[in-house]
Design a protein around this motif. Structure first.
Motif, short mmCIF file in Angstrom:
data_model
loop_
_atom_site.label_atom_id
_atom_site.label_comp_id
_atom_site.label_asym_id
_atom_site.label_seq_id
_atom_site.Cartn_x
_atom_site.Cartn_y
_atom_site.Cartn_z
N ALA A 37 -13.33 74.39 48.38
CA ALA A 37 -13.70 73.37 47.24
C ALA A 37 -12.78 73.03 46.32
CB ALA A 37 -15.05 74.30 46.57
N CYS A 38 -11.69 73.02 46.77
CA CYS A 38 -10.47 72.45 45.67
C CYS A 38 -10.62 70.93 45.84
CB CYS A 38 -8.97 72.94 46.29
SG CYS A 38 -8.92 74.69 46.07
N ASP A 39 -11.31 70.43 44.96
CA ASP A 39 -11.74 69.04 44.79
C ASP A 39 -10.48 68.09 45.00
OD1 ASP A 39 -14.17 69.97 44.96
OD2 ASP A 39 -14.73 69.19 43.06
N SER A 40 -9.44 68.59 44.37
CA SER A 40 -8.21 67.52 44.11
C SER A 40 -7.26 67.75 45.03
CB SER A 40 -7.58 67.78 42.80
OG SER A 40 -8.66 67.21 41.68
N LEU A 41 -7.27 68.69 46.15
CA LEU A 41 -6.14 69.06 46.92
C LEU A 41 -5.86 67.88 47.84
CD1 LEU A 41 -4.49 71.32 47.97
CD2 LEU A 41 -6.13 72.17 49.40
N LYS A 42 -4.75 67.42 47.79
CA LYS A 42 -4.49 66.41 48.58
C LYS A 42 -3.57 66.63 49.78
CE LYS A 42 -4.85 62.60 45.03
NZ LYS A 42 -4.73 63.22 43.59
N ASN A 43 -2.51 67.59 49.54
CA ASN A 43 -1.48 67.84 50.45
C ASN A 43 -1.52 69.33 50.66
OD1 ASN A 43 -0.47 65.18 50.34
ND2 ASN A 43 0.14 65.61 48.11
N ILE A 44 -1.25 69.80 51.98
CA ILE A 44 -0.86 71.16 52.40
C ILE A 44 0.12 70.96 53.32
CG2 ILE A 44 -1.44 73.00 53.80
CD1 ILE A 44 -4.79 72.58 53.12
N CYS A 45 1.14 71.46 52.67
CA CYS A 45 2.70 71.62 53.27
C CYS A 45 2.82 72.83 54.01
CB CYS A 45 3.78 71.42 52.29
SG CYS A 45 3.57 70.08 50.96
N ASN A 46 3.64 72.64 55.06
CA ASN A 46 3.97 73.84 56.18
C ASN A 46 2.86 74.61 56.56
OD1 ASN A 46 6.89 73.11 55.79
ND2 ASN A 46 6.61 73.71 53.87
N ILE A 47 1.85 73.93 57.12
CA ILE A 47 0.61 74.62 57.70
C ILE A 47 1.33 75.40 58.94
CG2 ILE A 47 -0.05 72.81 59.09
CD1 ILE A 47 -2.83 74.18 57.40
N SER A 48 2.42 75.13 59.45
CA SER A 48 2.84 75.86 60.39
C SER A 48 3.45 77.30 60.04
CB SER A 48 4.05 75.21 61.17
OG SER A 48 5.08 75.08 60.14
N ALA A 62 -12.55 67.31 49.69
CA ALA A 62 -12.71 65.88 49.95
C ALA A 62 -11.47 65.17 49.83
CB ALA A 62 -13.73 65.59 49.13
N SER A 63 -10.44 65.39 49.03
CA SER A 63 -9.44 64.67 48.69
C SER A 63 -8.21 64.90 49.52
CB SER A 63 -8.86 65.04 47.32
OG SER A 63 -9.99 64.49 46.34
N LEU A 64 -8.25 65.63 50.36
CA LEU A 64 -7.33 66.11 51.60
C LEU A 64 -7.02 65.08 52.33
CD1 LEU A 64 -5.47 68.38 52.30
CD2 LEU A 64 -7.28 69.02 54.01
#
Length: 133
Positions: free
Chosen positions: A99-110, A127-129
Motif C-alpha cells: 500500500a505504498c501508493d506513490s511507489l514507482k521504482n524498486i531498484c536492485n531487487i536482485s 498501484a504506481s509501481l
C-alpha cells in the motif's frame, strides 16, 4: 508540525534489532539509517504508516536476515526503494512495502536473491509501481 528529518549517523554496534513499531506512524519525511549497520533483525511495523516519508536510505541495513511484518507499509509518498543491501535477507514477513501508493521504482531487487520465505501481500496495492530492476 512534526519531525521532518531523522539521521542515525553514528554506527552503534550494540543495536542489533529494531523493536515493534520502529518510528511507525510518525510524521517524518526523510530518514537516514546509517547508524543501524549492526542490525540483523527488523521488527514488525518498521517505518509503517509514515504517510509523509519521501526518502529512506536503506543501504546500511546490509546485515539483516529477517524483515518483520509491515516493513515500510502504507508510506504514501515514498517513490523509490533501493534493495541493494538486502543480500543477507532470508525471510520477509507479511505486507512488505504494501500500500505504498506513490511507489514507482524498486531498484536492485536482485538484493533479495537469498530470500527463502516471502509471506502474504508482498508489494500488494502499489498501484504506481512501474519499474523493478
Amino acid at each position: 508540525g512534526g519531525i521532518c528529518n531523522i539521521c542515525f549517523a553514528n554506527p552503534n554496534p550494540s543495536i542489533t534489532s529494531t523493536a515493534w513499531n520502529f518510528l511507525g506512524g510518525s510524521n517524518i519525511t526523510n530518514i537516514d539509517l546509517m547508524g543501524l549497520q549492526s542490525v540483523t533483525s527488523v521488527g514488525d511495523n518498521f517505518l509503517s504508516n509514515c504517510c509523509f516519508l519521501k526518502t529512506v536510505n536503506l543501504t546500511c541495513l546490509q546485515n539483516i536476515s529477517t524483515i518483520g511484518r509491515s516493513f515500510l507499509q502504507h508510506c504514501l509518498l515514498l517513490e523509490t526503494v533501493d534493495l541493494c543491501s538486502f543480500e543477507k535477507v532470508t525471510s520477509i514477513m507479511d505486507f512488505f512495502l504494501c500500500a505504498c501508493d506513490s511507489l514507482k521504482n524498486i531498484c536492485n531487487i536482485s538484493g533479495l536473491r537469498n530470500v527463502k520465505v516471502i509471506t502474504d501481500y508482498f508489494l500488494a496495492s502499489c498501484a504506481s509501481l512501474i519499474s523493478v530492476d
